[in-house]
Design a protein around this motif. Structure first.
Motif, PDB file in Angstrom:
ATOM      1  N   THR A  41      39.725  47.733 -30.190  1.00 10.53           N
ATOM      2  CA  THR A  41      39.175  48.236 -29.671  1.00 10.53           C
ATOM      3  C   THR A  41      38.398  49.366 -29.985  1.00 10.53           C
ATOM      4  OG1 THR A  41      39.496  47.887 -27.437  1.00 10.53           O
ATOM      5  CG2 THR A  41      38.472  45.626 -28.603  1.00 10.53           C
ATOM      6  N   GLY A  42      36.905  50.020 -29.800  1.00  8.72           N
ATOM      7  CA  GLY A  42      36.977  50.774 -29.920  1.00  8.72           C
ATOM      8  C   GLY A  42      35.295  50.830 -28.755  1.00  8.72           C
ATOM      9  N   LEU A  43      33.836  50.628 -29.537  1.00  9.11           N
ATOM     10  CA  LEU A  43      33.238  50.266 -28.570  1.00  9.11           C
ATOM     11  C   LEU A  43      32.898  48.968 -27.846  1.00  9.11           C
ATOM     12  CD1 LEU A  43      30.510  50.678 -31.436  1.00  9.11           C
ATOM     13  CD2 LEU A  43      31.101  53.139 -29.679  1.00  9.11           C
ATOM     14  N   ALA A  48      28.834  47.448 -30.373  1.00  9.65           N
ATOM     15  CA  ALA A  48      29.997  46.927 -31.106  1.00  9.65           C
ATOM     16  C   ALA A  48      29.316  46.034 -31.987  1.00  9.65           C
ATOM     17  CB  ALA A  48      31.075  46.708 -30.610  1.00  9.65           C
ATOM     18  N   ASN A  52      28.515  46.200 -36.514  1.00 10.69           N
ATOM     19  CA  ASN A  52      29.344  45.255 -36.476  1.00 10.69           C
ATOM     20  C   ASN A  52      28.474  44.941 -37.953  1.00 10.69           C
ATOM     21  OD1 ASN A  52      31.178  45.701 -36.434  1.00 10.69           O
ATOM     22  ND2 ASN A  52      31.596  44.088 -34.215  1.00 10.69           N
ATOM     23  N   TRP A 103      34.615  48.813 -38.572  1.00  8.26           N
ATOM     24  CA  TRP A 103      34.429  48.287 -37.679  1.00  8.26           C
ATOM     25  C   TRP A 103      35.059  47.842 -36.036  1.00  8.26           C
ATOM     26  CZ3 TRP A 103      31.723  43.152 -38.583  1.00  8.26           C
ATOM     27  CH2 TRP A 103      32.688  42.463 -37.808  1.00  8.26           C
ATOM     28  N   GLN A 104      34.413  47.243 -34.897  1.00 10.42           N
ATOM     29  CA  GLN A 104      34.431  46.897 -34.076  1.00 10.42           C
ATOM     30  C   GLN A 104      34.422  46.065 -33.401  1.00 10.42           C
ATOM     31  OE1 GLN A 104      34.281  50.437 -32.613  1.00 10.42           O
ATOM     32  NE2 GLN A 104      33.518  50.638 -35.012  1.00 10.42           N
TER      33      GLN A 104
END
Ligand SMILES: C[S@@+](CC[C@H](N)C(=O)[O-])C[C@H]1O[C@@H](n2cnc3c(N)ncnc32)[C@H](O)[C@@H]1O
Length: 259
Positions: A41-43, A48, A52, A103-104
């Motif tokens: 995962t990031g944001l 997110a 996306n 991609w988040q």
């Protein structure tokens, strides 16, 4: 020289598609790749989801617009006609790669099937989906759809001939087996996260819209033959009736690949 260069360009673009297709399969099913649809995962959730959505639109809008006959007429004043399709494939490849790279993942779980037999069944549906896409393309016009037929004909100094409307095998059960493949590939998972759900949901809406445009073009190109086919063969869900006879038995007519 130009003919060979176009051919190499077309084959490279086609080959790249096959690699990107495999990578997308691993990305969606969460295999082998360091970054997949579910992690890392990031944001956080809201941002997110926005990233996306932008990524999916950045793929979907050009992918659809570039397939429209009007766009192609303008575009082929800039891009040589024999490599128009290969360029479309190349741009689509790059957009899918960008989508996967940026991609988040949103990890919250929507469903998680714990039962082994049921999970196995769902994975089988997923595998069928990922196989149906190339299989359906082979049934109608794989090399035309991916642009290598165009550059091959050009290299031989032959004029491009449009492929006829066809309704072989799976195309007698549903009108869009290739899209059925995508839908199974996107939805059939025993472990559905919110991020994956967003991916599947937006691409499902995209496919349903794409079908409207594609069928409009097919009606324009094939007239009553396609109208009859549309009346007799269901769009995406098999009806359980006996498959219809081959609708392509008549003389070939003009056909140009759209999406
Ligand atoms: C990505 S393919 C998808 C084909 C089909 N919609 C499917 O899901 O199996 C899109 C291209 O297939 C062409 N196409 C769709 N149905 C066709 C048919 N029955 N015969 C020949 N070409 C077809 C469209 O004109 C379009 O260029």
């Amino acid at each position: 020289m130009k003919r060979i260069a176009f051919f190499v360009y077309g084959v490279t673009s086609h080959g790249m598609f096959l690699l990107v297709y495999a990578a997308l399969g691993f990305f969606v099913t969460g295999q082998f790749l360091p970054r997949t649809i579910d992690g890392p995962t990031g944001l956080s959730g809201g941002p997110a989801a926005m990233v996306n959505t932008l990524l999916l639109l950045s793929f979907g809008v050009p992918h659809s617009v570039m397939a429209r006959p009007g766009f192609k007429a303008w575009w082929t004043q800039i891009i040589p006609k024999p490599i128009e399709r290969s360029t479309y494939v190349l741009i689509s490849n790059l957009l899918v790669l960008a989508m996967m790279a940026f991609w988040q993942p949103i990890e919250s779980v929507v469903w998680h099937v714990q039962s082994q037999p049921l999970a196995g069944l769902i994975w089988s549906l997923s595998a069928i989906g990922w196989l149906l896409v190339p299989l359906s393309s082979l049934l109608i016009n794989h090399f035309d759809l991916l642009g290598t037929r165009q550059v091959w004909l050009y290299m031989q100094g032959k004029a491009y001939s449009h492929l006829p409307f066809a309704s072989p095998l799976l195309y007698r059960i549903v009108r869009h087996p290739l899209y059925v493949g995508w839908l199974l590939a996107f939805w059939a998972t025993p472990y559905m996260t919110v991020g994956h759900l967003q991916f599947a949901g937006i691409l499902t809406a995209y496919i349903l819209i794409a079908i409207r445009f594609e069928e409009r073009d097919l009606l324009d190109q094939h007239g009553e033959r396609y109208a009859k086919y549309r009346r007799e063969v269901p769009m995406l869900i098999p009806s359980g009736r006996r498959p219809q006879p081959n609708h392509a038995a008549e003389a070939p007519v003009r056909h140009e690949p759209a999406l």
